[in-house]
Design a protein around this motif. Structure first.
Motif, PDB file in Angstrom:
ATOM      1  N   THR A  53      26.107  20.655 -15.665  1.00 48.95           N
ATOM      2  CA  THR A  53      25.388  20.839 -16.928  1.00 48.95           C
ATOM      3  C   THR A  53      26.365  21.197 -18.040  1.00 48.95           C
ATOM      4  O   THR A  53      26.317  20.623 -19.139  1.00 48.95           O
ATOM      5  N   LEU A  54      27.266  22.129 -17.770  1.00 54.44           N
ATOM      6  CA  LEU A  54      28.238  22.556 -18.784  1.00 54.44           C
ATOM      7  C   LEU A  54      29.234  21.446 -19.117  1.00 54.44           C
ATOM      8  O   LEU A  54      29.684  21.338 -20.261  1.00 54.44           O
ATOM      9  N   GLU A  55      29.552  20.629 -18.127  1.00 57.35           N
ATOM     10  CA  GLU A  55      30.448  19.501 -18.387  1.00 57.35           C
ATOM     11  C   GLU A  55      29.760  18.474 -19.280  1.00 57.35           C
ATOM     12  O   GLU A  55      30.368  17.936 -20.208  1.00 57.35           O
ATOM     13  N   TRP A  87      28.414   9.413 -17.100  1.00 55.10           N
ATOM     14  CA  TRP A  87      26.983   9.369 -16.802  1.00 55.10           C
ATOM     15  C   TRP A  87      26.774   9.600 -15.310  1.00 55.10           C
ATOM     16  O   TRP A  87      27.231   8.833 -14.477  1.00 55.10           O
ATOM     17  N   ARG A  88      26.114  10.696 -14.953  1.00 55.32           N
ATOM     18  CA  ARG A  88      26.047  11.130 -13.555  1.00 55.32           C
ATOM     19  C   ARG A  88      25.057  10.348 -12.698  1.00 55.32           C
ATOM     20  O   ARG A  88      25.049  10.489 -11.472  1.00 55.32           O
ATOM     21  N   SER A  92      22.187   4.776  -9.864  1.00 56.96           N
ATOM     22  CA  SER A  92      20.787   4.344  -9.851  1.00 56.96           C
ATOM     23  C   SER A  92      20.364   3.667 -11.155  1.00 56.96           C
ATOM     24  O   SER A  92      19.751   2.599 -11.127  1.00 56.96           O
ATOM     25  N   TYR A  93      20.686   4.272 -12.309  1.00 54.35           N
ATOM     26  CA  TYR A  93      20.272   3.715 -13.595  1.00 54.35           C
ATOM     27  C   TYR A  93      21.390   3.883 -14.610  1.00 54.35           C
ATOM     28  O   TYR A  93      22.077   4.900 -14.616  1.00 54.35           O
ATOM     29  N   SER A  94      21.527   2.906 -15.489  1.00 51.04           N
ATOM     30  CA  SER A  94      22.480   3.069 -16.589  1.00 51.04           C
ATOM     31  C   SER A  94      21.858   3.959 -17.659  1.00 51.04           C
ATOM     32  O   SER A  94      20.625   4.077 -17.753  1.00 51.04           O
ATOM     33  N   GLU A 177      19.217  14.484 -18.916  1.00 48.40           N
ATOM     34  CA  GLU A 177      20.640  14.185 -19.084  1.00 48.40           C
ATOM     35  C   GLU A 177      20.908  13.445 -20.391  1.00 48.40           C
ATOM     36  O   GLU A 177      21.924  13.668 -21.039  1.00 48.40           O
ATOM     37  N   THR A 178      19.975  12.558 -20.800  1.00 50.70           N
ATOM     38  CA  THR A 178      20.178  11.856 -22.078  1.00 50.70           C
ATOM     39  C   THR A 178      20.033  12.812 -23.259  1.00 50.70           C
ATOM     40  O   THR A 178      20.527  12.526 -24.353  1.00 50.70           O
TER      41      THR A 178
END
Length: 232
Positions: A53-55, A87-88, A92-94, A177-178
């Protein structure tokens, strides 16, 4: 005992505080995961989630074969030294797919929430937006994003379509995340615009204007994607 879902966020907040206070200095390598997990009394899995999260927020940077370091803050979030974390969810998804899905899903959710939000919820959205503004000014990035998530969550909670609400929950991690990922390259002007977009969404929802609420939400998510260098 903290709820397991809150442990990583709580620890991320403590580490952010250590960075802001200078206890952990820019460019400094952070303690090993073993040492940190013992310090906070948490599992390594929870610690890893906190560090990720911090990264994503640009406070930490992992260098292959060297470890994780406190990021050196760019003088401006739009300068060349500012960058987004990898992007972690790429397996699975871009990130493009997620933003495109958000436009479709959250735009329709906003349309269906119009006329269903209580005065308390609308006031809560106003409060979340003010919190975003205040936390950005203080560079409390975790709280800034938490308030953003609260804002969007209140709209989802009022959606008339139960299946759309369930679909949102299945992609909640990727959506979150986005909302975090563009933060390191978000300059003050873009944050001001984002906060203004939130207020435009609230105004449409207060007016029970479903079509406008949908349009304002889609515009907001597109602009966030553009901040991340995408054109969904």
């Amino acid at each position: 005992m903290l709820n397991k879902t809150l442990v990583p966020q709580s620890v991320a907040r403590e580490i952010q505080g250590m960075i802001q206070s200078g206890q952990l200095k820019a460019g400094e390598k952070i303690p090993s995961q073993r040492e940190f997990s013992q310090k906070f009394g948490i599992s390594r899995a929870s610690l890893r989630e906190a560090l990720l999260t911090l990264e994503t927020l640009g406070l930490l940077k992992t260098e292959a074969g060297r470890g994780t370091f406190v990021a050196k803050q760019a003088s401006s979030r739009s300068d060349a030294s500012a960058h987004m974390a990898p992007w972690r969810y790429s397996d699975s998804y871009s990130v493009f797919d997620v933003f495109q899905t958000r436009i479709l899903l959250e735009g329709e959710i906003a349309r269906l929430a119009a006329g269903r939000l209580t005065q308390l919820q609308l006031d809560g959205m106003e409060k979340a937006t003010r919190t975003m503004e205040e936390c950005w000014a203080n560079q409390d990035l975790l709280a800034n994003v938490e308030a953003d998530l609260d804002f969007h969550g209140m709209i989802v909670s009022a959606c008339a379509n139960v299946m759309l609400k369930a679909l949102y929950q299945t992609v909640r991690d990727q959506v979150t995340e986005t909302q975090r990922q563009p933060i390191p390259i978000t300059d003050p002007e873009r944050m001001r615009q984002s906060i203004g977009e939130h207020r435009s969404i609230i105004a449409a929802l207060r007016a029970n204007d479903a079509a406008r609420a949908k349009l304002e939400m889609e515009n907001h998510i597109r602009n966030t994607a553009r901040c991340a260098g995408l054109e969904p």
